[in-house]
Scaffold this motif. Structure first.
Motif, PDB file in Angstrom:
ATOM      1  N   ILE A  11       1.001  -1.272  -0.143  1.00 42.31           N
ATOM      2  CA  ILE A  11       0.127   0.086   0.053  1.00 42.31           C
ATOM      3  C   ILE A  11       0.862   1.302   0.063  1.00 42.31           C
ATOM      4  O   ILE A  11       2.026   1.118   0.698  1.00 42.31           O
ATOM      5  CB  ILE A  11      -0.956  -0.082   1.236  1.00 42.31           C
ATOM      6  N   THR A  12       0.464   2.318  -0.665  1.00 38.84           N
ATOM      7  CA  THR A  12       1.268   3.604  -0.708  1.00 38.84           C
ATOM      8  C   THR A  12       0.658   4.426   0.470  1.00 38.84           C
ATOM      9  O   THR A  12      -0.421   4.817   0.625  1.00 38.84           O
ATOM     10  CB  THR A  12       0.908   4.200  -2.146  1.00 38.84           C
ATOM     11  N   ASP A  13       1.555   4.555   1.491  1.00 41.76           N
ATOM     12  CA  ASP A  13       1.114   5.007   2.849  1.00 41.76           C
ATOM     13  C   ASP A  13       1.732   6.379   3.187  1.00 41.76           C
ATOM     14  O   ASP A  13       2.542   6.862   3.860  1.00 41.76           O
ATOM     15  CB  ASP A  13       1.529   3.931   4.128  1.00 41.76           C
ATOM     16  N   TYR A  14       1.217   7.402   2.301  1.00 39.13           N
ATOM     17  CA  TYR A  14       1.154   8.643   2.764  1.00 39.13           C
ATOM     18  C   TYR A  14      -0.216   9.385   2.371  1.00 39.13           C
ATOM     19  O   TYR A  14      -0.852   8.720   1.251  1.00 39.13           O
ATOM     20  CB  TYR A  14       2.384   9.340   2.145  1.00 39.13           C
ATOM     21  N   CYS A  15      -0.566  10.759   2.623  1.00 41.56           N
ATOM     22  CA  CYS A  15      -1.791  11.410   2.104  1.00 41.56           C
ATOM     23  C   CYS A  15      -1.702  11.608   0.799  1.00 41.56           C
ATOM     24  O   CYS A  15      -0.635  12.123   0.274  1.00 41.56           O
ATOM     25  CB  CYS A  15      -2.037  12.459   3.024  1.00 41.56           C
ATOM     26  N   PRO A  16      -2.775  11.518  -0.021  1.00 42.96           N
ATOM     27  CA  PRO A  16      -4.067  11.052   0.480  1.00 42.96           C
ATOM     28  C   PRO A  16      -4.400   9.414   0.434  1.00 42.96           C
ATOM     29  O   PRO A  16      -5.586   9.162   0.515  1.00 42.96           O
ATOM     30  CB  PRO A  16      -5.141  11.687  -0.570  1.00 42.96           C
ATOM     31  N   HIS A  17      -3.293   8.608   0.068  1.00 39.94           N
ATOM     32  CA  HIS A  17      -3.606   7.293  -0.184  1.00 39.94           C
ATOM     33  C   HIS A  17      -3.478   6.340   0.956  1.00 39.94           C
ATOM     34  O   HIS A  17      -4.192   5.046   1.034  1.00 39.94           O
ATOM     35  CB  HIS A  17      -2.242   6.732  -1.136  1.00 39.94           C
ATOM     36  N   GLY A  18      -2.938   6.568   2.182  1.00 40.34           N
ATOM     37  CA  GLY A  18      -2.474   5.675   3.015  1.00 40.34           C
ATOM     38  C   GLY A  18      -3.351   5.746   4.293  1.00 40.34           C
ATOM     39  O   GLY A  18      -4.391   6.405   4.346  1.00 40.34           O
ATOM     40  N   VAL A  19      -2.955   4.813   5.267  1.00 44.97           N
ATOM     41  CA  VAL A  19      -3.847   4.613   6.431  1.00 44.97           C
ATOM     42  C   VAL A  19      -3.057   4.852   7.634  1.00 44.97           C
ATOM     43  O   VAL A  19      -3.769   4.926   8.758  1.00 44.97           O
ATOM     44  CB  VAL A  19      -4.205   3.044   6.327  1.00 44.97           C
ATOM     45  N   TRP A  20      -1.815   4.669   7.685  1.00 45.27           N
ATOM     46  CA  TRP A  20      -0.941   4.785   9.073  1.00 45.27           C
ATOM     47  C   TRP A  20      -0.331   6.099   9.321  1.00 45.27           C
ATOM     48  O   TRP A  20      -0.480   7.080   9.883  1.00 45.27           O
ATOM     49  CB  TRP A  20       0.174   3.519   9.108  1.00 45.27           C
ATOM     50  N   GLN A  21       0.432   6.680   8.036  1.00 48.86           N
ATOM     51  CA  GLN A  21       1.140   7.886   7.953  1.00 48.86           C
ATOM     52  C   GLN A  21       0.094   9.013   7.755  1.00 48.86           C
ATOM     53  O   GLN A  21       0.414  10.160   7.653  1.00 48.86           O
ATOM     54  CB  GLN A  21       2.254   7.775   7.136  1.00 48.86           C
ATOM     55  N   CYS A  22      -1.248   8.668   7.443  1.00 49.55           N
ATOM     56  CA  CYS A  22      -2.126   9.678   6.882  1.00 49.55           C
ATOM     57  C   CYS A  22      -3.314   9.867   7.954  1.00 49.55           C
ATOM     58  O   CYS A  22      -4.037   8.652   8.003  1.00 49.55           O
ATOM     59  CB  CYS A  22      -2.478   9.490   5.533  1.00 49.55           C
ATOM     60  N   GLY A  23      -3.532  10.685   8.724  1.00 49.73           N
ATOM     61  CA  GLY A  23      -4.579  10.617   9.689  1.00 49.73           C
ATOM     62  C   GLY A  23      -6.146  11.180   8.885  1.00 49.73           C
ATOM     63  O   GLY A  23      -7.045  11.244   9.470  1.00 49.73           O
ATOM     64  N   GLN A  24      -6.014  11.371   7.441  1.00 47.64           N
ATOM     65  CA  GLN A  24      -7.585  11.877   7.022  1.00 47.64           C
ATOM     66  C   GLN A  24      -8.515  10.518   6.474  1.00 47.64           C
ATOM     67  O   GLN A  24      -9.333  10.958   6.021  1.00 47.64           O
ATOM     68  CB  GLN A  24      -7.072  12.661   5.687  1.00 47.64           C
ATOM     69  N   ASN A  25      -7.867   9.306   6.756  1.00 47.60           N
ATOM     70  CA  ASN A  25      -8.752   8.437   6.240  1.00 47.60           C
ATOM     71  C   ASN A  25      -8.980   7.316   7.489  1.00 47.60           C
ATOM     72  O   ASN A  25      -8.497   5.999   7.375  1.00 47.60           O
ATOM     73  CB  ASN A  25      -7.873   7.474   5.303  1.00 47.60           C
ATOM     74  N   PRO A  26      -9.602   7.707   8.602  1.00 46.75           N
ATOM     75  CA  PRO A  26      -9.606   6.873   9.663  1.00 46.75           C
ATOM     76  C   PRO A  26     -10.611   5.477   9.823  1.00 46.75           C
ATOM     77  O   PRO A  26     -10.132   4.612  10.217  1.00 46.75           O
ATOM     78  CB  PRO A  26     -10.255   7.684  10.860  1.00 46.75           C
ATOM     79  N   ARG A  27     -11.548   5.546   8.636  1.00 44.63           N
ATOM     80  CA  ARG A  27     -12.345   4.602   8.748  1.00 44.63           C
ATOM     81  C   ARG A  27     -11.741   3.500   7.907  1.00 44.63           C
ATOM     82  O   ARG A  27     -11.694   2.121   8.161  1.00 44.63           O
ATOM     83  CB  ARG A  27     -13.802   4.875   8.021  1.00 44.63           C
ATOM     84  N   SER A  28     -10.915   4.001   6.619  1.00 46.32           N
ATOM     85  CA  SER A  28     -10.198   2.898   5.725  1.00 46.32           C
ATOM     86  C   SER A  28      -8.946   2.253   6.664  1.00 46.32           C
ATOM     87  O   SER A  28      -8.577   1.328   6.635  1.00 46.32           O
ATOM     88  CB  SER A  28      -9.669   3.667   4.477  1.00 46.32           C
ATOM     89  N   ALA A  29      -8.519   3.123   7.446  1.00 47.11           N
ATOM     90  CA  ALA A  29      -7.436   2.715   8.384  1.00 47.11           C
ATOM     91  C   ALA A  29      -7.684   1.710   9.292  1.00 47.11           C
ATOM     92  O   ALA A  29      -7.094   0.643   9.794  1.00 47.11           O
ATOM     93  CB  ALA A  29      -6.776   3.883   9.261  1.00 47.11           C
ATOM     94  N   GLN A  30      -9.002   1.882  10.029  1.00 43.01           N
ATOM     95  CA  GLN A  30      -9.676   0.926  10.775  1.00 43.01           C
ATOM     96  C   GLN A  30      -9.697  -0.427  10.141  1.00 43.01           C
ATOM     97  O   GLN A  30      -9.302  -1.633  10.592  1.00 43.01           O
ATOM     98  CB  GLN A  30     -10.754   1.295  11.242  1.00 43.01           C
ATOM     99  N   VAL A  31     -10.414  -0.524   8.866  1.00 42.60           N
ATOM    100  CA  VAL A  31     -10.398  -1.850   8.003  1.00 42.60           C
ATOM    101  C   VAL A  31      -8.992  -2.282   8.039  1.00 42.60           C
ATOM    102  O   VAL A  31      -9.102  -3.673   8.053  1.00 42.60           O
ATOM    103  CB  VAL A  31     -11.159  -1.455   6.877  1.00 42.60           C
ATOM    104  N   PHE A  32      -8.201  -1.427   7.463  1.00 43.27           N
ATOM    105  CA  PHE A  32      -6.796  -1.974   7.169  1.00 43.27           C
ATOM    106  C   PHE A  32      -6.170  -2.681   8.210  1.00 43.27           C
ATOM    107  O   PHE A  32      -5.573  -3.817   8.250  1.00 43.27           O
ATOM    108  CB  PHE A  32      -5.901  -0.810   6.448  1.00 43.27           C
ATOM    109  N   ARG A  33      -6.045  -2.017   9.553  1.00 44.29           N
ATOM    110  CA  ARG A  33      -5.731  -2.676  10.520  1.00 44.29           C
ATOM    111  C   ARG A  33      -6.351  -3.798  11.088  1.00 44.29           C
ATOM    112  O   ARG A  33      -5.785  -4.825  11.735  1.00 44.29           O
ATOM    113  CB  ARG A  33      -5.678  -1.377  11.562  1.00 44.29           C
ATOM    114  N   GLU A  34      -7.713  -3.673  11.055  1.00 44.89           N
ATOM    115  CA  GLU A  34      -8.450  -5.137  11.564  1.00 44.89           C
ATOM    116  C   GLU A  34      -8.301  -6.234  11.010  1.00 44.89           C
ATOM    117  O   GLU A  34      -8.050  -7.260  11.047  1.00 44.89           O
ATOM    118  CB  GLU A  34      -9.845  -4.609  11.698  1.00 44.89           C
TER     119      GLU A  34
END
Length: 359
Positions: A300-323
Motif C-alpha cells: 500500500i502507498t502509505d502517505y496522504c491521500p492514499h495511506g492509512v498509517w502515516q495519513c490521518g485523513q482516512n480513519p475508517r479505511s485505516a480501521q479496516v486495514f488494521r483489523e
C-alpha cells in the motif's frame, strides 16, 4: 496510476506512528504471519513509507500498529532524475539491503526507471528517440552497473519493478510513443542485468489499472523476460466502484487472467485510496481481492491521500486495514492518529515526511 500529484502529496503523520518510531516499537510482540499464499507460501505484505532510509525505520512502527504483523515486503524507488541514481547511487540502498538480509524470507522490491528525467515532461517525439536508443543498447551499461551494485550489496534476488506504469501519460519511460521498440528496450535491460554473475532478479511488469494511454498488453515484452505481472491500482476512475475496477478493460480481472495464461505470479506494487476520500468499502474489497488471489506481494502507498498509517485523513479505511491485517484482533481500531502539525512531529522525531523520489 501515473499522477504527478502522488509525488508531491504531503503526508499526514499519525501520533501513533510518531510514538512508535521514537520508541523503536520496543513493546511490540514478535512478528507473526498475516496471510498465506498457495501451497503454504506467504503473501509478502508491505507498504511504501519513504524512499530512503526512513522507509526502513518506519517498517517497525507500522508493524507495531498492526499488532506485530509480519511485514516481509520492503518497497522503495530509485530516483529517476539522473543515470547515476538509476545505477543505484543512493546510499539508502545499503539500509534496505541490511533490512532484506536480516531474514531469509523477506522480499526487497525496487522500482527502477528506464530513462533519466523520468518526470521531466519530456515530449512524445523525444521519448520515441530515447526508446529507440535504449532498444539499440545505448543504456545497457547503466543497468549492468545497477545489477552489480545490488549483487555487491547482497541482494541479488531483488524484485525489479522496471518501467512501472508504462501504459500511462506522464513518465519518460512510458510505452506509447513506440511500443515495439519499448519492448525491445525492456528485453535489453533484462539481458544486461541478468548478465551479471550472481544475480537472481525477478522482473515485475506493473502497468496502471485500465487502458490509460495505451492498452498495457501492447507493452508486454515476453514471458522469458517477465517473472511477475503486477498492477498499480488506486481508488479512482476509470472504475467508480470496486466492481467496475475489476471488470473494466485491462482491469483487475484481466490482470489475473493474463498472468494465469502466461504462467506468472501477480503483484500489487502500489495501491491505496485516492479520488474518493476515506473509503472503507474500497479498502475492504481490495484487501479481500488480494486475499483471494494471493499475489507474490502487495504494498500500500502509505502517505496522504492514499495511506492509512502515516495519513490521518482516512480513519475508517485505516480501521479496516488494521483489523484485516492485525494479528491482535481484540485491540480495536486505531485511535489518536492523525495530526495536523506534521512539522511539529518532524521536529520532535527528527524524521522527514515520507515522499517518493522526485526528478
Amino acid at each position: 496510476m501515473s499522477h504527478r500529484g502522488r509525488w508531491l502529496a504531503g503526508a499526514c503523520t499519525s501520533t501513533v506512528a510518531a510514538a512508535l518510531l521514537l520508541t523503536g516499537g520496543a513493546l511490540s510482540p514478535p512478528p507473526r504471519d498475516v496471510s498465506r499464499g498457495d501451497g503454504g507460501t506467504e503473501v509478502a505484505v508491505g507498504a511504501y513509507l519513504h524512499y530512503g532510509s526512513h522507509g526502513v525505520e518506519r517498517m517497525q512502527g507500522l508493524s507495531s500498529w498492526l499488532g506485530g504483523a509480519d511485514l516481509r515486503a520492503g518497497h522503495t524507488y530509485l530516483p529517476g532524475d539522473t543515470w547515476e541514481n538509476i545505477e543505484g547511487a543512493p546510499d539508502s540502498l545499503r539500509t534496505w539491503a541490511r533490512w532484506r538480509k536480516a531474514r531469509a524470507d523477506r522480499l526487497f522490491v525496487l522500482n527502477v526507471p528506464m530513462q533519466e528525467h523520468n518526470e521531466g515532461g519530456v515530449p512524445e517525439r523525444r521519448i520515441a528517440e530515447l526508446i529507440r536508443s535504449g532498444a539499440q543498447g545505448e543504456h545497457d551499461h547503466h543497468f549492468r552497473r545497477l545489477a552489480e551494485r545490488l549483487v555487491d550489496l547482497g541482494v541479488p534476488d531483488t524484485v525489479i519493478v522496471l518501467g512501472w506504469e508504462m501504459n500511462g501519460f506522464n513518465y519518460t519511460h512510458r510505452c506509447k510513443p513506440d511500443p515495439e521498440n519499448w519492448k525491445r528496450y525492456w528485453r535489453r535491460i533484462v539481458a544486461a542485468m541478468r548478465s551479471v554473475e550472481g544475480q537472481d532478479f525477478r522482473f515485475d511488469f506493473a502497468p496502471n489499472r485500465g487502458s490509460d494511454a495505451i492498452a498495457w498488453t501492447r507493452c508486454y515484452p515476453g514471458d522469458d523476460v517477465v517473472d511477475v505481472v503486477g498492477m498499480d491500482s488506486y481508488d479512482q476512475p476509470p472504475g467508480h466502484s470496486f466492481d467496475e475496477q475489476v471488470v473494466q478493460p485491462y482491469g483487475l480481472q484481466q490482470q489475473v487472467d493474463f498472468a494465469k495464461a502466461h504462467g506468472k505470479q501477480i503483484s500489487y506494487p502500489e495501491w491505496g485510496l485516492f479520488r474518493n476520500g476515506d473509503n472503507p468499502e474500497y479498502m475492504r474489497r481490495m484487501l479481500a481481492w488480494i486475499a483471494d488471489h494471493k499475489p507474490l506481494y502487495h504494498s500500500i502507498t502509505d502517505y496522504c491521500p492514499h495511506g492509512v498509517w502515516q495519513c490521518g485523513q482516512n480513519p475508517r479505511s485505516a480501521q479496516v486495514f488494521r483489523e484485516f491485517l492485525s494479528t491482535e484482533q481484540g485491540r480495536g481500531g486505531p485511535s489518536g492518529f492523525g495530526r495536523e502539525d506534521d512539522g511539529e512531529w518532524e521536529r520532535e522525531s527528527g524524521a522527514r515526511s515520507p515522499s517518493r523520489p522526485r526528478s
